[in-house]
Design a protein around this motif. Structure first.
Motif, short mmCIF file in Angstrom:
data_model
loop_
_atom_site.label_atom_id
_atom_site.label_comp_id
_atom_site.label_asym_id
_atom_site.label_seq_id
_atom_site.Cartn_x
_atom_site.Cartn_y
_atom_site.Cartn_z
N ALA A 219 0.67 -1.22 -0.10
CA ALA A 219 0.11 -0.28 -0.19
C ALA A 219 0.69 0.77 -0.14
O ALA A 219 1.45 1.89 1.07
CB ALA A 219 -0.85 0.04 0.93
N ARG A 220 0.42 2.74 -0.95
CA ARG A 220 1.03 3.32 -1.18
C ARG A 220 0.20 5.27 0.10
O ARG A 220 -1.34 4.53 -0.74
CB ARG A 220 1.21 3.81 -1.91
CG ARG A 220 2.45 3.00 -2.60
CD ARG A 220 3.02 3.75 -3.59
NE ARG A 220 3.73 5.29 -3.93
CZ ARG A 220 4.33 5.88 -4.44
NH1 ARG A 220 4.85 4.98 -6.23
NH2 ARG A 220 5.00 6.73 -3.88
N LEU A 221 0.59 4.96 0.65
CA LEU A 221 -0.34 6.21 1.58
C LEU A 221 0.12 7.54 1.00
O LEU A 221 1.11 7.89 1.07
CB LEU A 221 -0.65 5.90 3.20
CG LEU A 221 -1.03 4.99 3.77
CD1 LEU A 221 -0.14 3.73 3.58
CD2 LEU A 221 -1.44 4.88 5.16
N ASP A 222 -0.89 8.28 1.78
CA ASP A 222 -0.44 9.80 0.89
C ASP A 222 -1.30 11.04 1.48
O ASP A 222 -2.58 10.71 1.62
CB ASP A 222 -0.62 10.65 -0.75
CG ASP A 222 0.43 11.77 -0.66
OD1 ASP A 222 1.18 12.09 -0.54
OD2 ASP A 222 -0.71 12.14 -0.46
N LEU A 223 -0.67 11.56 2.57
CA LEU A 223 -1.74 12.30 3.75
C LEU A 223 -2.56 13.61 2.80
O LEU A 223 -1.53 14.04 2.47
CB LEU A 223 -0.69 12.78 4.80
CG LEU A 223 -0.88 11.59 5.66
CD1 LEU A 223 0.56 12.43 6.89
CD2 LEU A 223 -1.49 10.80 6.59
N ASP A 224 -3.94 13.82 3.09
CA ASP A 224 -4.65 14.40 2.47
C ASP A 224 -4.15 15.91 3.14
O ASP A 224 -4.44 16.49 4.26
CB ASP A 224 -5.63 14.20 2.61
CG ASP A 224 -6.24 13.11 1.48
OD1 ASP A 224 -4.91 12.59 0.71
OD2 ASP A 224 -7.09 12.15 1.97
N ASP A 225 -3.62 16.62 2.08
CA ASP A 225 -3.61 17.73 2.74
C ASP A 225 -3.31 18.70 3.52
O ASP A 225 -3.04 19.21 4.71
CB ASP A 225 -5.14 18.71 2.69
CG ASP A 225 -6.13 19.05 1.47
OD1 ASP A 225 -5.38 19.11 0.63
OD2 ASP A 225 -7.22 18.50 2.61
N PHE A 226 -1.88 17.97 3.55
CA PHE A 226 -0.66 17.84 4.89
C PHE A 226 0.06 19.03 4.30
O PHE A 226 -0.01 19.77 6.77
CB PHE A 226 0.31 16.78 4.95
CG PHE A 226 1.14 16.65 5.83
CD1 PHE A 226 0.23 15.82 7.37
CD2 PHE A 226 2.65 16.79 6.53
CE1 PHE A 226 1.17 16.17 8.78
CE2 PHE A 226 3.05 16.95 7.25
CZ PHE A 226 2.80 16.00 8.52
N ARG A 227 0.25 19.70 3.73
CA ARG A 227 0.78 21.19 4.09
C ARG A 227 -0.22 21.70 4.52
O ARG A 227 0.52 23.21 5.73
CB ARG A 227 0.78 21.89 2.10
CG ARG A 227 1.10 23.31 2.67
CD ARG A 227 1.59 23.66 1.26
NE ARG A 227 2.31 25.11 0.94
CZ ARG A 227 3.64 24.85 1.01
NH1 ARG A 227 4.66 24.12 1.47
NH2 ARG A 227 3.99 26.45 1.29
N VAL A 259 6.84 -0.74 7.64
CA VAL A 259 5.79 0.45 7.67
C VAL A 259 7.38 1.37 7.18
O VAL A 259 8.26 0.84 7.94
CB VAL A 259 4.78 1.43 9.19
CG1 VAL A 259 5.25 3.09 8.35
CG2 VAL A 259 4.48 -0.17 9.24
N ALA A 260 7.33 2.18 6.50
CA ALA A 260 8.45 3.11 5.67
C ALA A 260 7.47 4.69 5.42
O ALA A 260 6.45 4.15 5.15
CB ALA A 260 9.45 2.37 4.92
N ARG A 261 8.51 5.46 5.70
CA ARG A 261 8.75 6.25 4.94
C ARG A 261 9.36 7.02 4.15
O ARG A 261 10.83 7.18 4.62
CB ARG A 261 8.57 7.96 6.26
CG ARG A 261 7.87 9.27 5.61
CD ARG A 261 8.16 9.88 7.21
NE ARG A 261 7.96 11.60 6.80
CZ ARG A 261 9.37 11.99 6.75
NH1 ARG A 261 10.30 11.66 7.63
NH2 ARG A 261 9.27 13.54 6.67
N PRO A 262 8.91 6.58 2.87
CA PRO A 262 10.46 7.09 1.70
C PRO A 262 10.59 9.04 1.54
O PRO A 262 11.55 8.90 1.25
CB PRO A 262 9.27 6.86 0.01
CG PRO A 262 7.91 6.64 0.91
CD PRO A 262 8.20 6.63 1.79
N SER A 263 8.64 9.65 2.25
CA SER A 263 9.80 11.09 1.39
C SER A 263 8.33 11.89 2.55
O SER A 263 7.49 11.19 1.86
CB SER A 263 9.58 11.15 0.36
OG SER A 263 8.58 11.33 -0.29
N GLY A 264 8.01 13.38 2.69
CA GLY A 264 8.09 14.11 3.15
C GLY A 264 6.19 13.03 3.88
O GLY A 264 6.36 12.67 4.66
#
Length: 984
Positions: A219-227, A259-264
């Motif tokens: 699974a690839r997750l991207d947090l919404d509106d994290f900025r 679990v990994a955090r590849p970037s941002g």
């Protein structure tokens, strides 16, 4: 206890036994320090190591308090940075017996005062032909090391060098490599795998699953509106959220999940099997967190709700290799984000659904980003992009301008320069999206932008953060363009790739600047080991400096006899000199004289303050400088001046640097470079200067006050009368220089004179002579006809202008030349006999009288008295003081000197006549005149007239009245008897 040979053998044995036991180099270093402390009680032993950052770090100091070790750690070598810092900088032992007054501790004195340190002996640790650190013994008591203690320092330093090498070998071993390998694969913020660690772990899990025949879910997750979280609450809150998301994912998915955090704000997850779809929303798509808001990590935790867009793939159904699986997972989460709010779920399974809805996007490489396909895609988008690119680029610049770390850089720019910089940046951002952009042209232009940012001190993190914002805004803009979805994706990838390469090439350009500047320092320092002649080395060095990007001109300058700076050696200075002459009509140079046009420049200020001085912006801050327009004419936008000092701390010159960009010398990296450059070039500069004198330590601040007083109105000439012992009448005044400081205190010449360079000595003589002659003229108007004597430093005597200065001063005050007596020390160093004779002859040709001062204090040649045109000799007061201790011997020697001088036709003055019996003895021995406290103390010039009116001295010496007088009388009688016997 004094260290002995047996003690040294014992130290070696302890170290060898420790090595055999497998003790670490640090433990062995601590053992060495404790053993040294036993051999020299009352002292704290320490070992400092020079690390890659160019600073000294504590390697071992077991007896030093933790807080003291912290204050010493990170010490930058330098001539005034304590015993250890100066030992490394000078590459020689630095044995400071009294820290309180030693200039080698000027920059570290607060540390010594805070810990009551009064002496520190430091010995350099050599590894091969390179100084790698120091071994030091420090105490709260002052004192110099005994020869035995020095032997211990040298021996312990050699052992420390062995331990440094052991530490290097240990660092190359497997345990450290393992630690470094593990650190390189972990995200330092969250503690989970980073991109590298995830890729390696994913490949391992795929291989194991293939062998076992079990499925996996990626699974690839991207947090919404994290900025928005970062913008609203700050990066500290954003970082806390990322840490909690990583913790929540690991807790929900279990210990076996990867679990990994590849970037941002992206996370990757690997699960065994296939999770049920009814739990995906809750497991991967929603996060209810509690974190402190703002920048206070200890503040109260507040609720923060985050959601994520998730793309999922199955192994082996959707692919068998990591690259394919991750690419398809990325496609899936992009579709999930695009459908956010319009679909039933936050997640999308595999790229299959995305491919069913839209055609696949091409796989772009760097070359493809600049090829025909990329050109066509950008050309189709131009009508929609062009109207908004300028405003978006302007927002990008505004983001940089409002960044706190960039504000100091922009503050150095004038309004016109800021407007120009903004326009250049906006044009560059638009240029990046030029359809027919050439990859080589883009690379060189981006690297130049990076070089410029490095030279002006623009923080890299500022540009990275702002470029990320620009990329995000561009992707959002592209997602709404009226183009097919496939073209939008292609365009988004293309833009991302170009911006990514833009950032990489900018960072390459910035690194190039840092590398070239550091390499030059290493090159110049290496050349010091096999130095060429001083001026040749300096010329080559300055030419290398001006070849550095951003450097326009460089030179080394020092004040001449007029107090005006003369360029001794320079590179690329001709255009600047021509511009100054064109703008000002003549060559206006920096000056030490207040009121001169060049008084307040960086060069003269650096000399006066003995501190590095910078001008951040010629255009903005140099409005009062006479050279402003000339500097701008030749492209100079900033300047720096670094004082050059000899090993005693006496300033001997100034390194002047001129840069092509505003603020070039303001950021910490640039300041460190120019300081190290000045320290390196000072050694070459001082090789062509006169040998350094050994001086009593004086703090820099005090010397600055002295120089200010000398070139201001602080020079005072006190007067001490000289009395004719035959008539009892005062006939001459000796002018004695004093410095009156701003606090009202007065310094004698013995305190400040040794610290004066040539320019200061010229100022002292010329100004002092003018003040004294003005007084003689005023006394004449009052009816007192007096002669004047002044001391002339050898450095001034040998200058060809000296006779003209003397004649001019006499003419200005209307005084005859024979009324001025110039005093020269008997032991003055005349290395050039021909130059000496010529200088003395030229001075005598003016008509002034010459005196040899302090006769009997050194080893003066009788030939000098006979052949040079002296009129007077002054017998040293040190001989006179011996008269009370050994009257017959001392008075006999003084009498012989008087006879010798008279035989040569010289007038004799005896100094140091502090009591009536000394005055009587000098008169009986035949001295022509006397000077000393017994006749008159030095007095303010205003008091001379009143003193003349009340002074009296009886010249009659027929019958001695004192014991010394009788001894002198007996000696005279014996000399007469011997003369009579020889003539009989």
């Amino acid at each position: 206890m004094n260290p002995s040979t047996a003690s040294f053998l014992s130290l070696t044995t302890q170290i060898l036994e420790g090595i055999a036991k497998g003790l670490s180099p640090t433990m062995l270093a601590e053992q060495l320090c404790r053993s040294a402390e036993v051999l020299v009680p009352g002292r704290i032993a320490s070992i400092m190591r020079l690390e890659r950052d160019g600073r000294l770090h504590v390697f071992a100091a077991p007896s030093a308090p933790t807080a003291l070790r912290a204050m010493l750690d990170g010490l930058e070598p330098g001539p005034c940075s304590g015993s250890c810092g100066s030992a490394v900088f000078l590459q020689q032992p630095s044995l400071v017996a009294e820290i309180d007054h030693d200039p080698r501790w000027d920059d570290r004195r607060p540390v010594a005062e805070a810990w009551n340190l009064h002496s520190c002996w430091s010995w350099p640790v050599w590894c091969g032909d390179v100084v790698a650190g120091t071994f030091a013994l420090t105490s709260t008591e002052p004192g110099a090391p005994t020869p035995e203690a020095q032997a211990l320092l040298e021996f312990a330093a050699s052992l420390a060098g062995t331990l440094f090498r052991l530490a290097e070998l240990e660092a190359e071993g497997e345990p450290l490599q393992d630690r470094l390998r593990a650190q390189a694969r972990r995200d330092p913020l969250t503690g989970v795998c980073n991109r590298l660690g995830f890729e390696e772990a994913l490949n391992e899990r795929l291989a194991a699953a293939a062998q076992a025949g079990t499925p996996l879910t990626i699974a690839r997750l991207d947090l919404d509106d994290f900025r928005a979280v970062n913008d609203r609450h700050g990066r500290a809150t954003g970082d806390a959220c990322l840490r909690q998301v990583a913790e929540v994912l690991q807790q929900r998915l279990g210990a076996h999940a990867l679990v990994a955090r590849p970037s941002g704000d992206e996370f990757n997850v690997v699960l065994e099997g296939e999770p049920p779809t009814d739990t995906l929303e809750r497991t991967l798509g929603e996060f209810d967190l509690r974190v402190p808001l703002g920048n206070d990590p200890l503040g109260p935790a507040e609720p923060v709700r985050l959601t994520a867009s998730v793309g999922l793939v199955r192994f082996p159904a959707d692919g068998r290799d990591a690259d394919t699986l991750l690419r398809r997972a990325g496609e899936a989460f992009l579709l999930a984000k695009r459908n956010k709010g319009g679909g039933p779920h936050c997640w999308v399974w595999t790229a299959t659904l995305a491919q069913a809805l839209e055609p696949p996007e091409p796989d772009l490489t760097t070359t493809a980003a600049y090829g025909a396909a990329a050109q066509a895609a950008l050309q189709r988008a131009q009508p929609s992009l062009s109207p908004v690119l300028e405003s978006l680029s302007a927002r990008f610049y505004a983001l940089i301008a409002n960044d706190a770390s960039a504000a100091p850089v922009l503050a150095h720019l004038t309004e016109a320069e800021q407007a120009h910089a903004a326009q250049q940046l906006i044009q560059h951002l638009q240029y990046i999206l030029t359809p027919d952009l050439n990859v080589r042209e883009h690379q060189e232009r981006s690297r130049q932008v990076g070089r410029t940012h490095a030279l002006v001190g623009m923080p890299t993190r500022t540009f990275v953060r702002s470029l990320g914002f620009y990329a995000q805004q561009l992707r959002g803009l592209i997602s709404h363009l009226p183009l097919p979805a496939a073209e939008r994706r292609t365009l988004a990838h293309l833009v991302s790739l170009r911006l990514q390469t833009e950032l990489e090439w900018q960072l390459d350009g910035a690194q190039e600047i840092r590398t070239r500047y550091n390499d030059l320092l290493y090159q110049l320092e290496a050349q010091q080991r096999h130095p060429s002649p001083g001026m040749e080395y300096l010329q080559d060095a300055l030419e290398a400096v001006t070849e550095l990007p951003g450097m326009v001109t460089a030179g080394i300058t020092a004040p001449d006899v007029q107090g005006r700076f003369v360029v001794e050696v320079a590179s690329q200075a001709t255009p600047l000199i021509a511009a100054i002459k064109r703008r000002l009509g003549s060559l206006v140079v920096p000056s030490l004289h207040e009121g001169d046009p060049g008084y307040a420049g960086v060069v003269s200020t650096a000399w006066m303050t003995e501190r590095t001085v910078t001008l951040a912006s010629v255009a903005k801050d140099g409005a009062q400088s006479p050279w402003r327009d000339a500097l701008l004419d030749v492209g100079i936008r900033s300047a720096a001046a670094v004082p050059l000092s000899d090993p005693s701390g006496r300033i001997t010159g100034v390194l002047a640097l001129y840069g092509a960009y505003p603020g070039m010398f303001e950021n910490p990296v640039a300041r460190s470079f120019i300081e190290r450059l000045g320290q390196t070039l000072a050694r070459g500069w001082n090789r062509r200067q006169e040998p350094a004198r050994t001086l009593d330590p004086v703090p820099v601040g005090e010397r600055r006050h002295w120089r200010t007083a000398l070139f201001g109105s602080g020079l005072v000439m006190q007067m001490q009368p000289i009395v004719d012992l035959r008539t009892g009448l005062p006939y001459q005044m000796e002018a004695l220089a004093r410095l009156r400081l701003a606090d009202g205190s007065v310094l004698p010449p013995g305190r400040f004179l040794p610290w004066l360079g040539r320019a200061e000595l010229v100022r002292l003589f010329r100004h002092g002579l003018e003040l004294a002659l003005a007084r003689v003229a005023s006394w004449q108007r009052e009816g007192h006809t007096l002669k004047l004597s002044v001391n002339l430093p050898v450095e001034v005597l040998l200058l060809p202008e000296c006779p003209d200065w003397v004649s001019s001063a006499l003419a200005q005050h209307g005084l005859e030349a024979e009324r001025l007596l110039i005093e020269l020390l008997e032991d003055a160093e005349f290395d050039d006999a021909a130059g000496r004779d010529e200088a003395v002859a030229q001075l005598a040709a003016t008509g002034v009288r010459l005196a040899m001062d302090d006769l009997g204090s050194g080893y003066s040649s009788l030939v000098r008295l006979r052949t040079l045109p002296f009129h007077t000799v002054k017998i040293d007061q040190g001989l006179v003081r011996e008269a009370h201790r050994d009257p017959a011997r001392a008075l006999g020697f003084i009498g012989a000197l008087i006879q010798l001088a008279h035989n040569l036709g010289l007038w004799v003055v005896v100094e140091g006549l502090e009591t009536p019996d000394l005055i009587e003895a000098a008169a009986i021995l035949g001295a022509d005149a006397g000077q000393g406290y017994g006749l008159a103390r030095p007095m303010d010039a205003d008091a001379v007239s009143a003193w003349l009116g009340q002074f009296s001295l009886s010249p009659e010496r027929l019958t001695p009245q004192t014991a010394l007088g009788r001894v002198a009388h007996d000696w005279v009688l014996r000399q007469r008897e011997r003369a009579h016997e020889r003539s009989a």
